[in-house]
Design a protein around this motif. Structure first.
Motif, PDB file in Angstrom:
ATOM      1  N   CYS A  77      74.989 140.300  20.661  1.00 15.81           N
ATOM      2  CA  CYS A  77      74.299 141.496  20.200  1.00 15.81           C
ATOM      3  C   CYS A  77      73.028 141.065  19.490  1.00 15.81           C
ATOM      4  CB  CYS A  77      75.199 142.307  19.262  1.00 15.81           C
ATOM      5  SG  CYS A  77      74.437 143.797  18.588  1.00 15.81           S
ATOM      6  N   THR A  78      71.907 141.623  19.908  1.00 14.96           N
ATOM      7  CA  THR A  78      70.614 141.263  19.345  1.00 14.96           C
ATOM      8  C   THR A  78      69.912 142.503  18.823  1.00 14.96           C
ATOM      9  OG1 THR A  78      70.387 139.397  20.877  1.00 14.96           O
ATOM     10  CG2 THR A  78      68.399 140.162  19.777  1.00 14.96           C
ATOM     11  N   ALA A  79      69.368 142.398  17.627  1.00  7.85           N
ATOM     12  CA  ALA A  79      68.672 143.509  16.988  1.00  7.85           C
ATOM     13  C   ALA A  79      67.165 143.366  17.145  1.00  7.85           C
ATOM     14  CB  ALA A  79      69.023 143.583  15.507  1.00  7.85           C
ATOM     15  N   SER A  80      66.493 144.494  17.241  1.00 10.14           N
ATOM     16  CA  SER A  80      65.042 144.517  17.273  1.00 10.14           C
ATOM     17  C   SER A  80      64.552 145.710  16.464  1.00 10.14           C
ATOM     18  CB  SER A  80      64.507 144.593  18.707  1.00 10.14           C
ATOM     19  OG  SER A  80      64.938 145.785  19.345  1.00 10.14           O
ATOM     20  N   GLY A  81      63.295 145.647  16.050  1.00  5.56           N
ATOM     21  CA  GLY A  81      62.718 146.714  15.263  1.00  5.56           C
ATOM     22  C   GLY A  81      62.112 146.202  13.976  1.00  5.56           C
ATOM     23  N   SER A  82      61.862 147.109  13.065  1.00  5.13           N
ATOM     24  CA  SER A  82      61.199 146.779  11.806  1.00  5.13           C
ATOM     25  C   SER A  82      62.209 146.254  10.786  1.00  5.13           C
ATOM     26  CB  SER A  82      60.455 147.995  11.268  1.00  5.13           C
ATOM     27  OG  SER A  82      61.343 149.109  11.111  1.00  5.13           O
ATOM     28  N   ILE A  83      62.730 145.072  11.058  1.00  2.00           N
ATOM     29  CA  ILE A  83      63.803 144.494  10.259  1.00  2.00           C
ATOM     30  C   ILE A  83      63.247 143.583   9.178  1.00  2.00           C
ATOM     31  CG2 ILE A  83      65.867 143.058  10.282  1.00  2.00           C
ATOM     32  CD1 ILE A  83      66.154 143.889  13.268  1.00  2.00           C
ATOM     33  N   PHE A  84      63.679 143.816   7.964  1.00  2.00           N
ATOM     34  CA  PHE A  84      63.366 142.916   6.865  1.00  2.00           C
ATOM     35  C   PHE A  84      64.492 141.907   6.657  1.00  2.00           C
ATOM     36  CE2 PHE A  84      63.613 141.848   2.300  1.00  2.00           C
ATOM     37  CZ  PHE A  84      62.382 141.214   2.156  1.00  2.00           C
ATOM     38  N   SER A  85      65.714 142.386   6.658  1.00  2.00           N
ATOM     39  CA  SER A  85      66.865 141.519   6.509  1.00  2.00           C
ATOM     40  C   SER A  85      68.084 142.216   7.069  1.00  2.00           C
ATOM     41  CB  SER A  85      67.090 141.127   5.046  1.00  2.00           C
ATOM     42  OG  SER A  85      67.427 142.258   4.266  1.00  2.00           O
ATOM     43  N   VAL A  97      68.157 146.128   6.341  1.00  2.00           N
ATOM     44  CA  VAL A  97      67.114 146.621   5.460  1.00  2.00           C
ATOM     45  C   VAL A  97      65.823 146.560   6.258  1.00  2.00           C
ATOM     46  CG1 VAL A  97      65.870 146.350   3.300  1.00  2.00           C
ATOM     47  CG2 VAL A  97      68.305 145.773   3.418  1.00  2.00           C
ATOM     48  N   THR A  98      65.140 147.682   6.409  1.00  2.00           N
ATOM     49  CA  THR A  98      63.908 147.720   7.176  1.00  2.00           C
ATOM     50  C   THR A  98      62.748 147.206   6.345  1.00  2.00           C
ATOM     51  OG1 THR A  98      63.290 149.973   6.546  1.00  2.00           O
ATOM     52  CG2 THR A  98      64.788 149.713   8.424  1.00  2.00           C
ATOM     53  N   ILE A  99      61.611 146.991   7.020  1.00  2.00           N
ATOM     54  CA  ILE A  99      60.411 146.526   6.328  1.00  2.00           C
ATOM     55  C   ILE A  99      59.983 147.518   5.256  1.00  2.00           C
ATOM     56  CG2 ILE A  99      57.962 146.027   6.656  1.00  2.00           C
ATOM     57  CD1 ILE A  99      58.689 144.806   9.352  1.00  2.00           C
ATOM     58  N   SER A 100      60.206 148.803   5.495  1.00  2.00           N
ATOM     59  CA  SER A 100      59.895 149.825   4.503  1.00  2.00           C
ATOM     60  C   SER A 100      60.960 149.950   3.421  1.00  2.00           C
ATOM     61  CB  SER A 100      59.685 151.175   5.189  1.00  2.00           C
ATOM     62  OG  SER A 100      60.849 151.580   5.884  1.00  2.00           O
ATOM     63  N   ARG A 101      61.952 149.052   3.464  1.00  2.00           N
ATOM     64  CA  ARG A 101      63.012 148.944   2.459  1.00  2.00           C
ATOM     65  C   ARG A 101      64.031 150.072   2.534  1.00  2.00           C
ATOM     66  NH1 ARG A 101      60.252 144.998   2.735  1.00  2.00           N
ATOM     67  NH2 ARG A 101      59.813 143.531   1.024  1.00  2.00           N
ATOM     68  N   ASN A 102      64.138 150.692   3.675  1.00  2.00           N
ATOM     69  CA  ASN A 102      65.216 151.637   3.912  1.00  2.00           C
ATOM     70  C   ASN A 102      66.459 150.893   4.385  1.00  2.00           C
ATOM     71  OD1 ASN A 102      63.727 154.028   3.341  1.00  2.00           O
ATOM     72  ND2 ASN A 102      62.788 153.903   5.370  1.00  2.00           N
TER      73      ASN A 102
END
Length: 120
Positions: free
Chosen positions: A22-30, A100-105
């Motif tokens: 399983c691989t994640a993509s998108g605006s990922i921070f952590s 946690v997204t780059i926008s910290r959501n």
């Protein structure tokens, strides 16, 4: 925001092995916890295995000693190595990542599901 793509499911004979990815993509921070869930026909979804950001793992009693979860943070990926498969392992398997997204959501992401069928 975050998308998970799964692969590796299929049909296997009892006693065989499969490796789910399983691989994640998108605006990922952590990514904090990663896990695998499964749902068999007529059953509720259950946690199969989980791995924390620190590498701690836990497993459902039914898969202990047979399944192994691992992660590759450089690839935003989680894997489930399944060995000594039994017919009762037949289910749709879903990966899950608490991100946690780059926008910290905070975003609880789920994969689309991949079918694992174990024949007797």
């Amino acid at each position: 925001q975050v998308q998970l793509v799964e692969s590796g499911g299929g049909l296997v004979q009892a006693g065989g092995s499969l490796r789910l990815s399983c691989t994640a993509s998108g605006s990922i921070f952590s990514i904090n916890n990663m896990g695998w869930y499964r749902q068999a026909p007529g059953k509720q979804r259950e946690l199969v295995a989980r791995i924390t950001s620190g590498g701690s793992t836990n497993y459902a009693d039914s898969v202990k000693g047979r399944f192994s979860i691992s992660r590759d943070d450089a690839k935003n990926a989680v894997y489930l190595q399944m060995s000594s498969l039994k017919p009762e392992d037949t289910a749709v398997y879903y990966c899950n990542m608490y991100t946690v997204t780059i926008s910290r959501n905070r975003y609880d992401a789920w994969g689309q599901g991949t079918q694992v069928t174990v024949s007797s």
